[in-house]
Design an enzyme around this catalytic site. Structure first.
Site, PDB file in Angstrom:
ATOM      1  N   ARG A 181       1.248  -0.910  -0.487  1.00  0.00           N
ATOM      2  CA  ARG A 181      -0.317   0.332   0.019  1.00  0.00           C
ATOM      3  C   ARG A 181       0.965   1.471  -0.279  1.00  0.00           C
ATOM      4  O   ARG A 181       2.132   1.485   0.846  1.00  0.00           O
ATOM      5  CB  ARG A 181      -0.933   0.297   1.459  1.00  0.00           C
ATOM      6  N   ARG A 202      -2.076   1.027  18.303  1.00  0.00           N
ATOM      7  CA  ARG A 202      -2.787   0.636  16.872  1.00  0.00           C
ATOM      8  C   ARG A 202      -3.299   1.501  15.613  1.00  0.00           C
ATOM      9  O   ARG A 202      -2.448   2.220  16.140  1.00  0.00           O
ATOM     10  CB  ARG A 202      -5.035  -0.567  17.261  1.00  0.00           C
ATOM     11  N   LYS A 203      -4.136   0.733  14.521  1.00  0.00           N
ATOM     12  CA  LYS A 203      -3.536   1.915  14.002  1.00  0.00           C
ATOM     13  C   LYS A 203      -4.764   3.282  14.442  1.00  0.00           C
ATOM     14  O   LYS A 203      -5.156   2.943  14.984  1.00  0.00           O
ATOM     15  CB  LYS A 203      -4.926   1.589  11.970  1.00  0.00           C
ATOM     16  N   GLY A 252     -15.087  -8.721   3.605  1.00  0.00           N
ATOM     17  CA  GLY A 252     -14.900  -9.749   3.292  1.00  0.00           C
ATOM     18  C   GLY A 252     -14.530 -10.770   5.090  1.00  0.00           C
ATOM     19  O   GLY A 252     -15.043 -11.278   5.564  1.00  0.00           O
ATOM     20  N   CYS A 283     -12.386  -2.697   5.769  1.00  0.00           N
ATOM     21  CA  CYS A 283     -11.811  -2.265   4.972  1.00  0.00           C
ATOM     22  C   CYS A 283     -12.413  -1.380   3.873  1.00  0.00           C
ATOM     23  O   CYS A 283     -12.190  -0.217   3.627  1.00  0.00           O
ATOM     24  CB  CYS A 283     -11.216  -2.270   4.229  1.00  0.00           C
ATOM     25  N   GLY A 284     -13.894  -2.013   3.862  1.00  0.00           N
ATOM     26  CA  GLY A 284     -15.188  -1.473   2.740  1.00  0.00           C
ATOM     27  C   GLY A 284     -15.993  -0.358   3.610  1.00  0.00           C
ATOM     28  O   GLY A 284     -16.671  -0.265   2.289  1.00  0.00           O
TER      29      GLY A 284
HETATM   30 FE1  SF4 Z   1     -10.020  -8.144   4.219  1.00  0.00          FE
HETATM   31 FE2  SF4 Z   1     -10.032  -5.927   5.216  1.00  0.00          FE
HETATM   32 FE3  SF4 Z   1     -11.904  -6.748   3.648  1.00  0.00          FE
HETATM   33 FE4  SF4 Z   1     -11.642  -7.751   6.340  1.00  0.00          FE
HETATM   34  S1  SF4 Z   1     -12.742  -5.872   5.557  1.00  0.00           S
HETATM   35  S2  SF4 Z   1     -11.850  -8.885   4.157  1.00  0.00           S
HETATM   36  S3  SF4 Z   1      -9.500  -7.206   6.306  1.00  0.00           S
HETATM   37  S4  SF4 Z   1      -9.762  -6.371   2.772  1.00  0.00           S
END
Ligand code: SF4
Length: 517
Positions: free
Chosen positions: A70, A179-180, A435, A440-441
């Site tokens: 990234r 953490r992040k 997912g 992340c989405g």
């Molecule tokens: Fe991977 Fe982030 Fe998607 Fe979870 S939300 S599956 S950690 S890319």
């Protein structure tokens, strides 16, 4: 050294913390040339996690030795040389894939350790870096992708974001956070950066100080998504543009020194803010910064969710920015080279990345707009996407991510196309797919959020499935979407969504949005 205090104050540090105290994450940059020379097998497994500080994650399966990289892009702003460099990395090393993330960063896949030094050299030559793109550190700073050209910004934040980014980048005083840690800085009045979901956000505000109307920022702290989502809360302070860096340093110091380091799942700033409350947090902040004025007038007018499609006049007369859709944020290297060529030919060469995983070409003269739009590359990367593909966001999913439970990116694209083929609707419906619960989405802020899980079925055994959430928004203070009962087999997801959205279309008032429904 700042971290000795952390050690002394926390006798119950978790395993990751103990490891971080032995070796600072940024030190991995010094080791990478050695590993590149001796191959993936020379990297001890206990070092794998440290690669995050250099913006590198091992793809799934980790043992195969391929990395995801990234690259930080503060405010999403790339000059032409930077864009061509990134396209070249995608072409030469990343099997052509070029992904735009929900934090305006760029991701590559399929990289091998032997290739990393050359990639770092190429990035360095054009002023880009992967430092802090991942790991327990200040991540890429999300900013207004229109900064400097935006008729709807109170002040140009380009240099402010860059100054703050440069302070924290490669700064070992702040490279071991609990953490992040995610920041946004924007003066766009339509909340283009999704201010409420970051650990720390600066948002546009005005205040009369000594009889003079002053432009500046309000400060929100403690937002974040994942399985325990929180909306950031506003502190009762007003910050002038020249004070942003010092306030960002002070808040990051509080997180570094008081953030929780006992349990990883409680280590985000949002938990500290929730426990302390904004009053105590403000008191601690003022101890570090000295007095700051109380809040002024919040000038945010609404929320555009980072969508900027179409041709729009800039604040500079005769110039336009053009917002294009990138389906689920994925381009190929040839497309990126073409976009760079067009941006150079008709604009000033810049391209800007949006947190909606889309892109903008700025600085196009009125007389050149039609020529830009006629370029072949903009048949797929269009300014007028169909409803569903135009408002679909997706994380990486099982294709590359070790934490993923289901495939996402290609699935989201296929489902959006299916919906566009079967249903026309007069309002956008933002669909966010993830997912796993990590967000992340940004599943929680979608009109519809789709979160992948595994589900046991009688006939097929364990299958990929999704939970469906509805009603997320950052309008009027914000509200996360809520889960509908049950889980849907991933094979049936497109049909279930079509039924749900058809019902919405048939029963809603003209122009009524999904949120109002
Ligand atoms: Fe991977 Fe982030 Fe998607 Fe979870 S939300 S599956 S950690 S890319």
């Amino acid at each position: 050294m700042a971290y000795e205090k952390i050690w002394a104050n926390n006798p119950n540090l978790n395993k990751t913390e103990l490891k971080k105290l032995q070796k600072d994450g940024l030190k991995i940059f010094e080791d990478i040339p050695h590993y590149a020379k001796h191959g993936f097998a020379s990297i001890p497994q206990e070092e794998w996690d440290l690669f995050k500080w250099a913006g590198l994650y091992l793809q799934k399966p980790k043992e195969a030795g391929y990395f995801m990289m990234r690259v930080c892009v503060p405010s999403g702003i790339l000059n032409n040389e930077q864009l061509e460099t990134l396209a070249g990395i995608a072409r030469d090393y990343g099997r052509g894939l070029f992904d735009i993330t929900t934090r305006q960063a760029v991701q590559f896949h399929w990289l091998e350790i032997e290739q990393i030094p050359d990639i770092f050299d190429r990035l360095k030559r054009v002023g880009l870096s992967t430092a802090g793109a991942c790991g327990d550190i200040t991540r890429n700073i999300v900013g207004n992708p229109l900064s400097g050209i935006d008729p709807h910004e109170l002040v140009d934040t380009t240099d402010i974001v860059r100054e703050v980014y440069e302070f924290f980048q490669h700064n070992e005083d702040f490279s071991n956070l609990p953490r992040k840690y995610k920041m946004s800085i924007s003066a766009n009045v339509y909340n283009v950066t999704n201010a409420e979901i970051h650990c720390l956000s600066f948002t546009p505000a005005k205040k009369v100080i000594d009889g003079v109307e002053t432009v500046g920022f309000h400060v929100k702290v403690g937002g974040g998504l994942s399985s325990a989502p929180y909306l950031a809360q506003t502190l009762d302070i007003f910050v002038k543009p020249e004070q942003v860096k010092d306030v960002a340093i002070a808040i990051t110091t509080i997180f570094r020194d008081y953030g929780y380091r006992e349990k990883r799942h409680r280590a985000r700033l949002k938990f500290l803010v929730a426990d302390w409350g904004v009053e105590k947090f403000k008191e601690k902040l003022l101890e570090l910064t000295g007095p700051l004025p109380s809040k002024g007038e919040d000038v945010q007018k609404g929320w555009n969710a980072g969508y900027l499609y179409g041709v729009h006049p800039q604040k500079q007369p005769g110039l336009n920015y053009i917002g294009f859709n990138v389906p689920v944020g994925r381009l190929n290297a040839d497309e990126v080279f073409e976009i760079a060529r067009v941006a150079k030919q008709y604009g000033n060469g810049e391209v800007r990345l949006c947190n909606s995983q889309n892109l903008i070409i700025p600085n196009v003269r009125d007389e050149h707009v039609d020529a830009v739009l006629q370029e072949k590359v903009f048949e797929r990367i269009t300014i007028r996407p169909k409803t569903f593909i135009g408002y679909s966001v997706s994380c990486t999913g099982t294709q590359f991510c070790n934490l993923a439970l289901v495939e996402t990116k290609e699935r989201m694209r296929r489902i959006a196309e299916y919906l566009d083929d079967h249903l026309e609707i007069d309002v956008p419906v933002r669909i966010h797919m993830v997912g796993c619960p990590n967000s992340c989405g940004q599943r929680q802020i979608g009109d519809i959020g789709l979160q992948g899980i595994k589900m046991k079925t009688k006939d097929k055994g364990m299958v990929e499935a999704f939970e469906i959430y509805v009603g997320g928004t950052l309008r009027n203070g914000g509200k996360f979407n809520e889960k509908l009962k049950g889980k849907i087999d991933a094979e049936q997801l497109h049909e279930v969504l079509l039924n749900l959205l058809t019902y919405f279309k048939e029963t809603k008032q003209p122009g009524e949005t999904f949120l109002e429904y």
